[in-house]
Design a protein around this motif. Sequence first.
Motif, PDB file in Angstrom:
ATOM      1  N   THR A  25       0.657  -1.099  -0.154  1.00  0.00           N
ATOM      2  CA  THR A  25       0.165  -0.041  -0.024  1.00  0.00           C
ATOM      3  C   THR A  25       0.852   1.184  -0.038  1.00  0.00           C
ATOM      4  O   THR A  25       2.029   1.245   0.319  1.00  0.00           O
ATOM      5  CB  THR A  25      -0.920   0.199   1.215  1.00  0.00           C
ATOM      6  OG1 THR A  25      -1.838   1.310   1.361  1.00  0.00           O
ATOM      7  CG2 THR A  25      -0.297   0.097   2.427  1.00  0.00           C
ATOM      8  N   SER A  50      -8.024  10.427   3.434  1.00  0.00           N
ATOM      9  CA  SER A  50      -7.210   9.797   4.053  1.00  0.00           C
ATOM     10  C   SER A  50      -5.764  10.711   3.987  1.00  0.00           C
ATOM     11  O   SER A  50      -5.173  10.447   2.713  1.00  0.00           O
ATOM     12  CB  SER A  50      -6.935   8.433   3.460  1.00  0.00           C
ATOM     13  OG  SER A  50      -6.021   7.687   4.205  1.00  0.00           O
ATOM     14  N   ASP A  60     -13.678  12.319  -2.504  1.00  0.00           N
ATOM     15  CA  ASP A  60     -12.638  11.500  -1.392  1.00  0.00           C
ATOM     16  C   ASP A  60     -11.399  11.955  -2.197  1.00  0.00           C
ATOM     17  O   ASP A  60     -11.136  11.791  -3.395  1.00  0.00           O
ATOM     18  CB  ASP A  60     -13.011  10.200  -1.927  1.00  0.00           C
ATOM     19  CG  ASP A  60     -11.844   9.113  -1.167  1.00  0.00           C
ATOM     20  OD1 ASP A  60     -10.650  10.049  -0.837  1.00  0.00           O
ATOM     21  OD2 ASP A  60     -12.061   8.280  -0.626  1.00  0.00           O
ATOM     22  N   ARG A  66     -10.789   6.622   7.137  1.00  0.00           N
ATOM     23  CA  ARG A  66     -11.966   6.034   7.278  1.00  0.00           C
ATOM     24  C   ARG A  66     -12.949   6.536   8.774  1.00  0.00           C
ATOM     25  O   ARG A  66     -14.164   6.488   8.855  1.00  0.00           O
ATOM     26  CB  ARG A  66     -11.772   4.417   7.840  1.00  0.00           C
ATOM     27  CG  ARG A  66     -11.188   4.101   9.086  1.00  0.00           C
ATOM     28  CD  ARG A  66     -10.335   2.618   8.754  1.00  0.00           C
ATOM     29  NE  ARG A  66      -9.423   2.621   7.540  1.00  0.00           N
ATOM     30  CZ  ARG A  66      -8.839   1.497   7.464  1.00  0.00           C
ATOM     31  NH1 ARG A  66      -9.217   0.221   7.918  1.00  0.00           N
ATOM     32  NH2 ARG A  66      -7.950   1.457   6.643  1.00  0.00           N
TER      33      ARG A  66
HETATM   34  C1  P71 Z   1      -5.250   1.539   0.427  1.00  0.00           C
HETATM   35  C2  P71 Z   1      -5.923   2.171   1.417  1.00  0.00           C
HETATM   36  C3  P71 Z   1      -5.593   1.616   2.898  1.00  0.00           C
HETATM   37  C4  P71 Z   1      -6.647   0.247   2.874  1.00  0.00           C
HETATM   38  C5  P71 Z   1      -7.834   0.621   3.193  1.00  0.00           C
HETATM   39  C6  P71 Z   1      -8.786  -0.715   3.229  1.00  0.00           C
HETATM   40  C7  P71 Z   1      -8.226  -1.656   2.722  1.00  0.00           C
HETATM   41  C8  P71 Z   1      -6.693  -1.821   2.192  1.00  0.00           C
HETATM   42  C9  P71 Z   1      -5.984  -0.673   2.568  1.00  0.00           C
HETATM   43  C10 P71 Z   1      -7.567   3.706   2.066  1.00  0.00           C
HETATM   44  C11 P71 Z   1      -8.364   4.841   1.549  1.00  0.00           C
HETATM   45  C12 P71 Z   1      -8.541   5.064  -0.156  1.00  0.00           C
HETATM   46  C13 P71 Z   1      -9.401   5.743  -0.289  1.00  0.00           C
HETATM   47  C14 P71 Z   1      -9.454   6.300  -1.717  1.00  0.00           C
HETATM   48  C15 P71 Z   1     -10.307   6.002   2.051  1.00  0.00           C
HETATM   49  C16 P71 Z   1      -9.487   5.431   2.202  1.00  0.00           C
HETATM   50  C17 P71 Z   1      -9.432   4.852   3.847  1.00  0.00           C
HETATM   51  N1  P71 Z   1      -6.645   3.093   1.165  1.00  0.00           N
HETATM   52  N2  P71 Z   1     -10.500   6.432   0.476  1.00  0.00           N
HETATM   53  O1  P71 Z   1      -5.416   2.068  -0.811  1.00  0.00           O
HETATM   54  O2  P71 Z   1      -7.737   4.726  -0.783  1.00  0.00           O
HETATM   55  O3  P71 Z   1      -8.437   5.787   4.450  1.00  0.00           O
HETATM   56  O4  P71 Z   1      -6.956   4.092   5.416  1.00  0.00           O
HETATM   57  O5  P71 Z   1      -6.964   6.456   6.153  1.00  0.00           O
HETATM   58  O6  P71 Z   1      -8.678   4.937   6.707  1.00  0.00           O
HETATM   59  O7  P71 Z   1      -4.181   0.927   0.537  1.00  0.00           O
HETATM   60  P1  P71 Z   1      -7.653   5.044   5.717  1.00  0.00           P
END
Ligand code: P71
Length: 891
Positions: free
Chosen positions: A482, A687, A647, A533
């Motif tokens: 990630t 985020s 977002d 989130r």
């Molecule tokens: C990413 C993540 C982190 C993640 C989240 C869930 C499953 C696996 C990995 C988080 C995002 C994102 C967008 C567009 C909101 C969040 C949540 N991405 N919007 O891509 O990409 O934010 O993780 O700070 O709570 O690995 P948060």
Amino acid sequence: MRRRPPTHEPHKIHTVRLLAFPTPQERRENLAKARFNVFNMTPEQVTFDMCSNAVNAMSQAQRAGQYLGDEAYAGARNFENLEAAVEAVLGHSFVCPAHNLLGCLKLVVNTIVPQGSVVPANNHRTRIEVFSAPDVDTPDVRDRSEPVFTGNVDLARLEALLEDGNVSLVMVQAFADGQHPFSMANLRAVRGLTRRFGKRLIVDGSRVIENAWYIQKHEPGFADLPIADIVKQVAKTATVFMVDGGQDPKCNTGGILTTDNPDDHETFMNRVVIHEGLHTYGGMAGRTMEMLAIGLREMCEEDEVQWAIYQTERFTQRCRDGGVPLERGCDGAYVRADQFLPHLSAHQQDAFSVALYQTSGVRAFAPGRVDRDDLVPVQIPRLAMTNEQLDQVADAIIALYRQRDAIKPLQAVSEGAWRDQMAYHGVFSDLDDFEFDTFPYEIHTIEKVGVLSREERERAIRAAGYNTFLVRSADVEIDLLTDSGTTAMSTDQWAAHAAARAGSTATDAYYDFVRALGDVMGHEHVIPTHQGRAAEQILSEMMIEPGQFVPGNMYFTTTKLHQELAGGVFVDVIVDEAHDPESEYSWKGNIDLGKLGKLVDEHGADSIAYVSFEHAVNMAGGQPASMDNMKEVYAWCGDRNIPVIFDATRSVENACMIQERDPRYRDTRIRDILREMMLYCDGCSVSGKKDFLINIGGVQTFRDNAEWAARARDLLRIYEGNVTDGGLATADLAAMARGVEEMTNDRYIRSRIRQTRALGDMLIERGIPIVRPAGGHAIFVDAKRFLPHIDQEEFPAQRLAAEIYVETGVRAMERGTVSKDRDPKTGKNFRPKLELVRLTIPRRVYTNDHMRAVADGIVRLWDRRHEITGLRFVYEPKRLRFFQARFEPVA
Ligand code: P71
């Protein structure tokens, strides 16, 4: 053992130091102010500072050591750690600390070099005679006929001097003058001679690593020995061994004198109190000793050594191929100023330095005394630069070489014995400038990675149930799971972090953050949350009435979940192209107004809670939305009183792709593009762990709706923390405030987007199916086309991610059937069109050489793809199952 040249850094970047890019005009002004002596220039005025002493990248452990100072006057624990490190690495039982190498030399000269004696040495830059003037003679006894080990001592000459009887000790430098390594055989012979005559052999091992590598590579019998063993042998051959902390141990200062001889140690201890400090700190802070101790242990790590030397070889070779006259130094290319500028009769070294800075902002400085030699060392700060940066520095020198005839002479207006004293009346030469196009930062701190054998990785993935989320970070070599929270912070962010005054009410960090984010986004209400989130939960709860629709441009896992938990129904309104991995459409992140219109026609505008509009759409492959689409959607929704919430997690990346792909924005700064984007919404959830260049944090903003902001703050107090911190540490808030300023730097964001594309291009060229075009934060491998023989019920993307790990040590993330979950109505797995593996690129953490290694590994896997089978669940959690699920292979 035959060693292959390394292909990429054996570590990742943990902290970066931002570089300055003075304009040609600023460079001229700086030169004039510096009186045409580049010594006077500060790092803030320099792009690449090509020196290797005390500016190396350090390890994370070393940096931690800086905070473990036992600043006691006597008997500090840090000194005990230093003693233990010396014993372990150099094999010596005694260590006398000093403030740096000059401190060591001073101790030696003042104790065991009587006036009038002779000190044969293999280097001509020794400062012994300066210290002990007027009457110590330091004949250079380097063996000029030796072709390989040019630092070897001419034994016959040494023997003759020893027989004369006036020699006090023999001084041998590892990689003498930065250019001349000795062989172990020669060093031992010198030791034999000195022993026969009852004299000491002092070895300056500040560059013992480079010398040990040379022995390993060129001296018969040493090829199979690790660097650590060779280093110890060198140290044990010396009567007294000394090291400059700023060289091989990659410390920022400090020095040590080590020995096995209790009498010598006693002598040094009694003297060190006069010049340096007590014998248990020697003029070093406790933290410096700690850093030095850790650096000593780490300097012998084989992979790091091989990488640093490989960079030196590569850089020198590139300069040489470009025709630049030079000598290969242990740490870079030492340019022959006399041959570079034969048409100048004086001050050739400084003229070279001035011209190089004028054209490129690169500083190379010939230190020490005037008229010692004709070299300008262009040294590589250890582990601090990428190959791409070094290539460009080499190209800057080559470009200068091609126009060398235009370099004008410098008129000295004040001269001195030392080069820092020189000042010139300079005339600017008429030269073409060199433009850098690379990462705008250097490596400040590195972090170790896990290098496992294939068998170990097979065991690790089995233990993790074929789920890369469950693999230990310590077992991962290149972590592309990630880009969330994985950023390398800058030294400026760390400075803000350290300086933040913590508080549990309003803080300066909070106001700084509000101001900084207000500046880049233009939104009035800024509400920090602990991460994305949390903002999503608050937004969903306050905006969604049960049963309402939330149209969005493709789902994101946590976003959709919070919408559903609040009673909303997510509807995908992204353009069709987004679901086609082979479509080359530029704006696959766009919202299809037709789809949105249909939803509103069927259910009425009142049934829509808000439009959830993501930038650089994650699940679609990091694909951007166009400015026109944002504008249209906002206008259309405005007419119907439907709020638009972005977002904005990856808005800066989206802005960069607008700059690249929309000709109208080619010359608009990222900052301004972002500001315009932010006009076309009513608020944003973010985020911060992505674009904001931080490890933790998030935010909810509203453009001007004070009532929404008040409701959001109410929920924030309940779920998260203070309205002034959202549950974040003050220090992290301060780092975030600084991060949002760095994120819109055009050079930075362009270099990031370019890096992602470079990985994509390498894969495309070799026929690997990926989502096209390359997006912002990641490259998505198309598992359906990679493993067409595995049905989606057997999770091809999940298996592909696991196999990529086994094949390459690279950790990726499944974004397909497992992530999409089951249809709540039927209980069946959705069969999403996109069955992908995401190779996500953390910000400022990996170099382009890492990316090449990733591509090479995936190509190897591609060649054996037919052997790969699918998976079945062993354990399946109810919600967000991809995080904890465990699998086993189907036979
Ligand atoms: C990413 C993540 C982190 C993640 C989240 C869930 C499953 C696996 C990995 C988080 C995002 C994102 C967008 C567009 C909101 C969040 C949540 N991405 N919007 O891509 O990409 O934010 O993780 O700070 O709570 O690995 P948060």
